[in-house]
Enzyme design. Sequence first.
Site: not given
Length: 733
Positions: A602, A677, A709
């Site tokens: 991320s 995602d 995600h």
Amino acid sequence: MKISLLSILSIAAVFTITDAAAASLPGARTTKEIAPYVFPQNSAKRPSSLTYMPDGTQYAMLSDDGKAIKTYDIRSGNETGVLVDLTRTRDITIPSADGFIVSPNAAKVIIYRNPEYIYRRSFTAEYYVYDIKSRKLDNLSPEFPRVRSVMMSPDSRMIAFVANNDIYLKKLDYNNQVRVTTDGAAGKIINGATDWTYEEEFSTTSLMAWAPDNLTLCFVKFNETDVPLYSLPLYEGTCMPMKEYARYPGSLSYKYPVAGVGNSKVTLHSYDVETRKTKDIPLPDANIEYIPRIDYGAQPSQLMVSTLNRDQNRYELYSVNPATTVAKSVLVEKSNAWIDPLTYEGMTFQQDGFVVMSQRSGFMHLYKYSYAGALTRTITSGDFDVTAYYGSDAAGRHYYQAASPSPLQRTVYRVDAKGVRTAVSDTKGTASATFSPNLEYAVINYSTPTTPPVYTLCNNQGKSLRVLEDNAALKQRFDGIMQAKEFIKIPSDGLELNAFVIRPSGFDPSRKYPVIMTQYSGPGSQSVLDRWELDWMYYFANNGFMIVCVDGRGTGGRGTQFMHAVYKGLGHYETIDQINAAKHIATLPGVDASRIGICGWSYGGYETLMCATANGCPFAAAVAIAPVTDWRYYDTVYSERYMLTPQQNEAGYNASAPLSRAAKLACPTLIMYGTADDNVHPANSLRFVSALQTAGGYCDMFVFPNMNHSIYGCNARAVVYGKMFDFFKDKLK
């Protein structure tokens, strides 16, 4: 075709490679070996969720089979009764429950089952109302089998809920349902519940508030009509396969505002229960962009409304009288960078005023205000950050968590009326608390790098009443194979950065080992903490890698000056610090300076690509998981909080984008992401790869079909880190 997000993405199935054919697959051995170290097999046990009863002496828990809700004495833990027995209900029966809410008067219980997640936190479920005295169980809404955002009135006589984006009231005395709003429409109007951005970035799924006298329900309306629709492809897949997409893909579509585009328009409203009339409540500042929280103070005339401007550097709290719709400003917080979300997420309303968390001193601290807006007490002060506020007890003592005695620790404290501070938890390691409503008791969650989470029921002085879960089996399972985590300081631009090192098993300083630097690096985050963290790092260390983690500028626990350094230029100082750290690490005993890699997920994936494309990149390999590659592609609230809009800060966006410097990629790189995602869209990775191709370069890529995600389910997490292990093993050999 539009379908709900987490109904397909929150996959709990576990896939195990067992047959000989699968075992011969490339990477299968690594995947199998690493699985015990990563989610879900590495998860520490938690005690069953406690629901404290209104009397302050008992708590309720759902039985393991979901067929009963029992009550227990807090001090002794002895069972005191059965609140609900689902095998003996009247009128209707259900086989089991997944969760429950006890009414404020403890006469009724709201029960829900079969939750289906919408986004990360929000879900719809089948809801029921149980009357404890009569044992009657009824559907909350016969009209709507599944609802969301359920909220009971203070007198326990009404329940507000959201169905099909409209608000309804269930009046329990008359067993009738009243419709509050009529304009709810998918993709256009949401009443009471929140849109994707509020849920993700403001950590809330509902914006409704009952007045203390039960006569008014206030709520926020979202008009997301003009927010652009975002679509992600869905495939049949093999992890919980969707047969309907066997030959043609489907799609997941929802409203998602990227940086610089229009948000949902939010407006405030009140509903009069007796007259059934709705009022619009105008707020006086035309620059209000967000209403992240609404709540009531002590009186029905005190609807407390939190607001932010679009730049999120000005917060204003209003006290609104819903009857007259007059709004009075009672608090304004300004920042030269951004208002920390804890300011509104941690605000607590009490009988004699409210407590706000503010960084006005340069550190996050607690301040008490009257409802007229007068500062009545500075509760905490000093060169440390308060990281959570739990409330105050009858004696006026306030309870909170702080990054103290150092930023590496989290300690639960209480401070009395004279300002005397006392630790409720151990001051070494990391502790958090869940307090009873009267703050006489708390469940303390405590861990260190060598002690897995221990959950202890304590009194408010920290004295243990009994241990609820010690995770002794987990500790025993990994004793001897978890290398020591050493905390060190690393210099960068005249600063000292907090870091930890996990050395390879059998470490010999005369040898040269490959190093993997792992980091998250996002604003306000912390990865270097004195806590239990069983994960992939220990598998890597047991297989010849040295692991290093460094918290650079922008991370939390060290005050605003350190954190706000990254404002309007994400990735700049973070990259300088990671590169300086790599150069310092290269000088440590046992380190092979030519074999240092970097990885992250991320924001950590974003920072990995920033480092891999930086001038003077010292890294020999990089792995970026679900990375942002340009903040223009991420949502408004997060991107603009730290960067302002692209229109306001074009140069900052250009400089902070790995995409703009993809042609400078300096080391072998692996990118991994989930194709569904909804948070960091796959387009980030695909655009980066496209830029590489245009420049004549390339990278490695591994894709997880239909995963979100978090990339979990069907052994996916083990595959992520197994693939990363094999990549680094090859590139850092």
